[in-house]
Design a protein around this motif. Structure first.
Motif, PDB file in Angstrom:
ATOM      1  N   PHE A 175      41.828 -27.320  45.467  1.00 16.74           N
ATOM      2  CA  PHE A 175      40.619 -27.910  44.886  1.00 16.74           C
ATOM      3  C   PHE A 175      39.943 -26.891  43.979  1.00 16.74           C
ATOM      4  O   PHE A 175      39.553 -27.191  42.845  1.00 16.74           O
ATOM      5  CB  PHE A 175      39.677 -28.349  46.012  1.00 16.74           C
ATOM      6  CG  PHE A 175      38.325 -28.811  45.534  1.00 16.74           C
ATOM      7  CD1 PHE A 175      38.173 -30.047  44.915  1.00 16.74           C
ATOM      8  CD2 PHE A 175      37.198 -28.007  45.695  1.00 16.74           C
ATOM      9  CE1 PHE A 175      36.921 -30.481  44.473  1.00 16.74           C
ATOM     10  CE2 PHE A 175      35.950 -28.438  45.264  1.00 16.74           C
ATOM     11  CZ  PHE A 175      35.816 -29.673  44.651  1.00 16.74           C
ATOM     12  N   PHE A 176      39.827 -25.646  44.467  1.00 13.57           N
ATOM     13  CA  PHE A 176      39.246 -24.579  43.657  1.00 13.57           C
ATOM     14  C   PHE A 176      40.142 -24.252  42.464  1.00 13.57           C
ATOM     15  O   PHE A 176      39.648 -23.977  41.363  1.00 13.57           O
ATOM     16  CB  PHE A 176      39.038 -23.321  44.503  1.00 13.57           C
ATOM     17  CG  PHE A 176      37.966 -23.452  45.544  1.00 13.57           C
ATOM     18  CD1 PHE A 176      36.702 -23.935  45.215  1.00 13.57           C
ATOM     19  CD2 PHE A 176      38.201 -23.086  46.860  1.00 13.57           C
ATOM     20  CE1 PHE A 176      35.702 -24.056  46.167  1.00 13.57           C
ATOM     21  CE2 PHE A 176      37.214 -23.209  47.828  1.00 13.57           C
ATOM     22  CZ  PHE A 176      35.963 -23.690  47.484  1.00 13.57           C
ATOM     23  N   LEU A 177      41.446 -24.277  42.668  1.00 14.75           N
ATOM     24  CA  LEU A 177      42.380 -23.968  41.584  1.00 14.75           C
ATOM     25  C   LEU A 177      42.272 -25.002  40.462  1.00 14.75           C
ATOM     26  O   LEU A 177      42.399 -24.665  39.276  1.00 14.75           O
ATOM     27  CB  LEU A 177      43.814 -23.918  42.123  1.00 14.75           C
ATOM     28  CG  LEU A 177      44.915 -23.562  41.122  1.00 14.75           C
ATOM     29  CD1 LEU A 177      44.612 -22.244  40.416  1.00 14.75           C
ATOM     30  CD2 LEU A 177      46.275 -23.500  41.823  1.00 14.75           C
ATOM     31  N   THR A 178      42.036 -26.265  40.814  1.00  7.79           N
ATOM     32  CA  THR A 178      41.832 -27.304  39.808  1.00  7.79           C
ATOM     33  C   THR A 178      40.633 -26.971  38.924  1.00  7.79           C
ATOM     34  O   THR A 178      40.706 -27.071  37.691  1.00  7.79           O
ATOM     35  CB  THR A 178      41.611 -28.671  40.477  1.00  7.79           C
ATOM     36  OG1 THR A 178      42.749 -29.011  41.254  1.00  7.79           O
ATOM     37  CG2 THR A 178      41.378 -29.761  39.442  1.00  7.79           C
ATOM     38  N   HIS A 179      39.549 -26.568  39.540  1.00  7.83           N
ATOM     39  CA  HIS A 179      38.350 -26.216  38.771  1.00  7.83           C
ATOM     40  C   HIS A 179      38.560 -24.930  37.972  1.00  7.83           C
ATOM     41  O   HIS A 179      38.019 -24.798  36.864  1.00  7.83           O
ATOM     42  CB  HIS A 179      37.143 -26.087  39.698  1.00  7.83           C
ATOM     43  CG  HIS A 179      36.587 -27.401  40.141  1.00  7.83           C
ATOM     44  ND1 HIS A 179      35.659 -28.098  39.387  1.00  7.83           N
ATOM     45  CD2 HIS A 179      36.843 -28.159  41.235  1.00  7.83           C
ATOM     46  CE1 HIS A 179      35.355 -29.232  40.016  1.00  7.83           C
ATOM     47  NE2 HIS A 179      36.055 -29.291  41.122  1.00  7.83           N
ATOM     48  N   PHE A 201      27.913 -21.815  25.950  1.00  5.23           N
ATOM     49  CA  PHE A 201      29.053 -22.362  26.686  1.00  5.23           C
ATOM     50  C   PHE A 201      30.046 -21.277  27.086  1.00  5.23           C
ATOM     51  O   PHE A 201      30.679 -21.372  28.145  1.00  5.23           O
ATOM     52  CB  PHE A 201      29.736 -23.452  25.859  1.00  5.23           C
ATOM     53  CG  PHE A 201      28.999 -24.760  25.881  1.00  5.23           C
ATOM     54  CD1 PHE A 201      28.939 -25.520  27.039  1.00  5.23           C
ATOM     55  CD2 PHE A 201      28.338 -25.232  24.756  1.00  5.23           C
ATOM     56  CE1 PHE A 201      28.248 -26.721  27.090  1.00  5.23           C
ATOM     57  CE2 PHE A 201      27.649 -26.427  24.783  1.00  5.23           C
ATOM     58  CZ  PHE A 201      27.597 -27.174  25.948  1.00  5.23           C
ATOM     59  N   PHE A 202      30.178 -20.231  26.263  1.00  2.00           N
ATOM     60  CA  PHE A 202      31.029 -19.109  26.642  1.00  2.00           C
ATOM     61  C   PHE A 202      30.515 -18.466  27.929  1.00  2.00           C
ATOM     62  O   PHE A 202      31.274 -18.202  28.870  1.00  2.00           O
ATOM     63  CB  PHE A 202      31.070 -18.082  25.506  1.00  2.00           C
ATOM     64  CG  PHE A 202      31.686 -16.770  25.896  1.00  2.00           C
ATOM     65  CD1 PHE A 202      33.052 -16.652  26.073  1.00  2.00           C
ATOM     66  CD2 PHE A 202      30.891 -15.643  26.083  1.00  2.00           C
ATOM     67  CE1 PHE A 202      33.621 -15.440  26.437  1.00  2.00           C
ATOM     68  CE2 PHE A 202      31.455 -14.430  26.444  1.00  2.00           C
ATOM     69  CZ  PHE A 202      32.822 -14.324  26.618  1.00  2.00           C
ATOM     70  N   LEU A 203      29.200 -18.228  27.996  1.00  2.00           N
ATOM     71  CA  LEU A 203      28.600 -17.637  29.190  1.00  2.00           C
ATOM     72  C   LEU A 203      28.620 -18.605  30.362  1.00  2.00           C
ATOM     73  O   LEU A 203      28.876 -18.210  31.506  1.00  2.00           O
ATOM     74  CB  LEU A 203      27.163 -17.210  28.887  1.00  2.00           C
ATOM     75  CG  LEU A 203      27.009 -16.032  27.924  1.00  2.00           C
ATOM     76  CD1 LEU A 203      25.550 -15.876  27.501  1.00  2.00           C
ATOM     77  CD2 LEU A 203      27.518 -14.750  28.552  1.00  2.00           C
ATOM     78  N   PHE A 204      28.362 -19.866  30.078  1.00  2.14           N
ATOM     79  CA  PHE A 204      28.357 -20.882  31.132  1.00  2.14           C
ATOM     80  C   PHE A 204      29.712 -20.935  31.842  1.00  2.14           C
ATOM     81  O   PHE A 204      29.792 -20.811  33.075  1.00  2.14           O
ATOM     82  CB  PHE A 204      28.017 -22.246  30.529  1.00  2.14           C
ATOM     83  CG  PHE A 204      28.282 -23.413  31.444  1.00  2.14           C
ATOM     84  CD1 PHE A 204      27.583 -23.561  32.629  1.00  2.14           C
ATOM     85  CD2 PHE A 204      29.236 -24.363  31.112  1.00  2.14           C
ATOM     86  CE1 PHE A 204      27.831 -24.634  33.485  1.00  2.14           C
ATOM     87  CE2 PHE A 204      29.489 -25.439  31.952  1.00  2.14           C
ATOM     88  CZ  PHE A 204      28.788 -25.573  33.137  1.00  2.14           C
ATOM     89  N   PHE A 205      30.785 -21.089  31.070  1.00  2.00           N
ATOM     90  CA  PHE A 205      32.110 -21.188  31.684  1.00  2.00           C
ATOM     91  C   PHE A 205      32.564 -19.855  32.276  1.00  2.00           C
ATOM     92  O   PHE A 205      33.192 -19.820  33.333  1.00  2.00           O
ATOM     93  CB  PHE A 205      33.133 -21.681  30.657  1.00  2.00           C
ATOM     94  CG  PHE A 205      32.915 -23.111  30.222  1.00  2.00           C
ATOM     95  CD1 PHE A 205      32.916 -24.135  31.147  1.00  2.00           C
ATOM     96  CD2 PHE A 205      32.701 -23.428  28.896  1.00  2.00           C
ATOM     97  CE1 PHE A 205      32.714 -25.456  30.768  1.00  2.00           C
ATOM     98  CE2 PHE A 205      32.491 -24.736  28.488  1.00  2.00           C
ATOM     99  CZ  PHE A 205      32.499 -25.753  29.431  1.00  2.00           C
ATOM    100  N   GLY A 206      32.237 -18.744  31.595  1.00  2.00           N
ATOM    101  CA  GLY A 206      32.643 -17.430  32.095  1.00  2.00           C
ATOM    102  C   GLY A 206      31.980 -17.068  33.405  1.00  2.00           C
ATOM    103  O   GLY A 206      32.643 -16.609  34.349  1.00  2.00           O
ATOM    104  N   VAL A 207      30.666 -17.268  33.509  1.00  2.33           N
ATOM    105  CA  VAL A 207      29.938 -16.943  34.735  1.00  2.33           C
ATOM    106  C   VAL A 207      30.320 -17.907  35.857  1.00  2.33           C
ATOM    107  O   VAL A 207      30.456 -17.496  37.024  1.00  2.33           O
ATOM    108  CB  VAL A 207      28.419 -16.979  34.480  1.00  2.33           C
ATOM    109  CG1 VAL A 207      27.648 -16.837  35.793  1.00  2.33           C
ATOM    110  CG2 VAL A 207      28.024 -15.869  33.513  1.00  2.33           C
ATOM    111  N   ALA A 208      30.508 -19.172  35.525  1.00  2.00           N
ATOM    112  CA  ALA A 208      30.957 -20.136  36.537  1.00  2.00           C
ATOM    113  C   ALA A 208      32.298 -19.699  37.128  1.00  2.00           C
ATOM    114  O   ALA A 208      32.518 -19.808  38.341  1.00  2.00           O
ATOM    115  CB  ALA A 208      31.077 -21.529  35.920  1.00  2.00           C
ATOM    116  N   GLU A 209      33.177 -19.160  36.282  1.00  2.00           N
ATOM    117  CA  GLU A 209      34.470 -18.671  36.774  1.00  2.00           C
ATOM    118  C   GLU A 209      34.293 -17.459  37.679  1.00  2.00           C
ATOM    119  O   GLU A 209      34.998 -17.316  38.680  1.00  2.00           O
ATOM    120  CB  GLU A 209      35.394 -18.332  35.606  1.00  2.00           C
ATOM    121  CG  GLU A 209      36.776 -17.907  36.050  1.00  2.00           C
ATOM    122  CD  GLU A 209      37.787 -17.864  34.920  1.00  2.00           C
ATOM    123  OE1 GLU A 209      38.795 -17.158  35.062  1.00  2.00           O
ATOM    124  OE2 GLU A 209      37.569 -18.551  33.897  1.00  2.00           O
TER     125      GLU A 209
END
Length: 312
Positions: free
Chosen positions: A61-65, A103-111
Motif C-alpha cells: 500500500f505504501f509502495l503504491t503511494h 508541487f516539487f516541495l509538496f511531493f518531495g516532503v510527502a515522500e
C-alpha cells in the motif's frame, strides 16, 4: 510582495545546462528516455499491486503511494525542462515558477515522511510480528499516508509563500527548474532570514523523518541480531534492504542540497545533485523494489502469463 512587485516580475529565465549546449540533443534524448522508462515502471508497479490480491498488504500500500509520488515528483520538473531544451525557450512565468516550487516541495516532503512510514511498517513487521495486522490496520496506514501529504502541503506552502512574497532583483535562475537555493540568489537585500527558514524547514522535513527511519532500523537490527537462525536473520534483513537503499539515496541527496548555507552553493555541482534526485533516484526505485522482491517479480510473471493467455 506588493502588487507592483508582482507585475514587475512576470517571469524568470531558467539557465539550464549551458555548459552542455553542444550536447543538448543527446541530453534531451537521455532524459526523455529515463523519464518515459520511470513513468512506465512506476505505473506498472501501481497496476500490479492493485491487480494482485496477494500484494494487498500495508507494505505494498505504501509502495503504491511511493510510486505515485515518484511519477508526480518527476512530472513537475522534467516535462518543462524537456520543452525548454527542445524549443530553446528557457522562460517560465512567475506563477508557473511558484507552482513548480510548491508541487516539487509538496511531493518531495510527502515522500520523506512516507519513507519514514514505510520504515515504521518494517519495524512492526519484524519487531512485533504477532500484532502486525492489528497495529498496521487499514485505518492506520491511511492516516500515515494522509499525514505525509499534509506535511508536504504545509512545507510547500510555507516555502513558496515566503519566497515569492519577497522582492526579486534578478530574473536569471541558474538551474533547470525553480529550486529554492538559486531563487534565494535573486532576492533583494539580506536573505539571512530566508536561509534560516530553509534550514529550519529542512530539519523538520528531512531530519525528523530521517531520524525516525534510523530509530526504526536500530530496533530492527537489534531484533535481527537476536534471531537464532542465520536463515531467519537473512530473510528479515532482505525485507528491509530495498527500503534502506532508497532511503540512503533520497535522504542523502536531499540533506546535501538543503542542510547548508547559501555561501556553499555551487551551481554546476548542485545541478548534478538535483538531477540525481529528480531523475536517477525515481528511475532506480522501481528496479530496486521489483528486481529485489520475489513477490513483485512473481506478480509480474503472473500478469504476463495472463496477458499472453488472453492474447492467445
Amino acid at each position: 510582495m506588493s502588487l507592483e512587485n508582482h507585475t514587475a516580475v512576470s517571469g524568470f529565465i531558467l539557465l539550464g545546462f549551458p555548459e552542455f549546449h553542444d550536447l543538448h540533443l543527446l541530453l534531451f534524448t537521455v532524459l526523455l528516455s529515463l523519464y518515459s522508462l520511470t513513468l512506465m515502471a512506476n505505473t506498472l508497479i501501481i497496476m500490479i499491486i492493485n491487480a494482485d490480491r496477494t500484494l494487498q498488504t500495508p507494505m505494498y500500500f505504501f509502495l503504491t503511494h511511493l510510486s505515485f509520488l515518484e511519477v508526480c515528483y518527476m512530472s513537475v520538473i522534467i516535462p518543462k525542462m524537456l520543452e525548454n531544451m527542445l524549443v530553446e525557450k528557457m522562460g517560465i512565468s512567475f506563477v508557473g515558477c511558484a507552482m513548480q516550487m510548491f508541487f516539487f516541495l509538496f511531493f518531495g516532503v510527502a515522500e520523506c515522511f512516507l519513507l519514514a512510514a514505510m520504515a515504521f511498517d518494517r519495524y512492526v513487521a519484524i519487531c512485533n510480528p504477532l500484532s502486525y495486522m492489528v497495529i498496521m490496520s487499514s485505518s492506520v496506514c491511511r492516516k500515515l499516508v494522509v499525514g505525509s501529504y499534509v506535511c508536504g502541503t504545509i512545507v510547500g506552502l510555507v516555502h513558496t509563500i515566503i519566497t515569492f512574497s519577497s522582492p526579486f532583483c534578478g530574473l536569471l535562475i541558474n538551474h533547470f527548474f525553480c529550486e529554492i537555493q538559486p531563487l534565494l540568489e535573486l532576492l533583494c537585500g539580506d536573505t539571512f532570514l530566508n536561509e534560516v527558514q530553509v534550514i529550519v524547514v529542512a530539519v523538520f522535513a528531512i531530519m525528523v523523518p530521517f531520524l525516525l527511519v534510523i530509530l526504526s532500523y536500530v530496533c530492527i537490527l537489534s531484533t535481527i541480531l537476536k534471531m537464532p537462525s542465520a536463515e531467519g536473520r537473512l530473510k528479515a534483513f532482505s525485507t528491509c534492504s530495498s527500503h534502506l537503499v532508497v532511503v540512503t539515496l533520497f535522504y542523502g541527496s536531499a540533506s546535501f542540497m538543503y542542510l547548508r548555507s547559501k555561501s556553499t552553493y555551487s551551481p554546476p555541482v548542485d545541478k548534478l545533485f538535483s538531477l540525481s534526485y529528480t531523475i536517477v533516484t525515481p528511475c532506480l526505485n522501481p528496479m530496486i523494489y521489483s528486481l529485489r522482491n520475489e513477490e513483485v517479480k512473481g506478480a509480474i510473471r503472473k500478469l504476463w502469463r495472463k496477458m499472453l493467455y488472453e492474447l492467445i
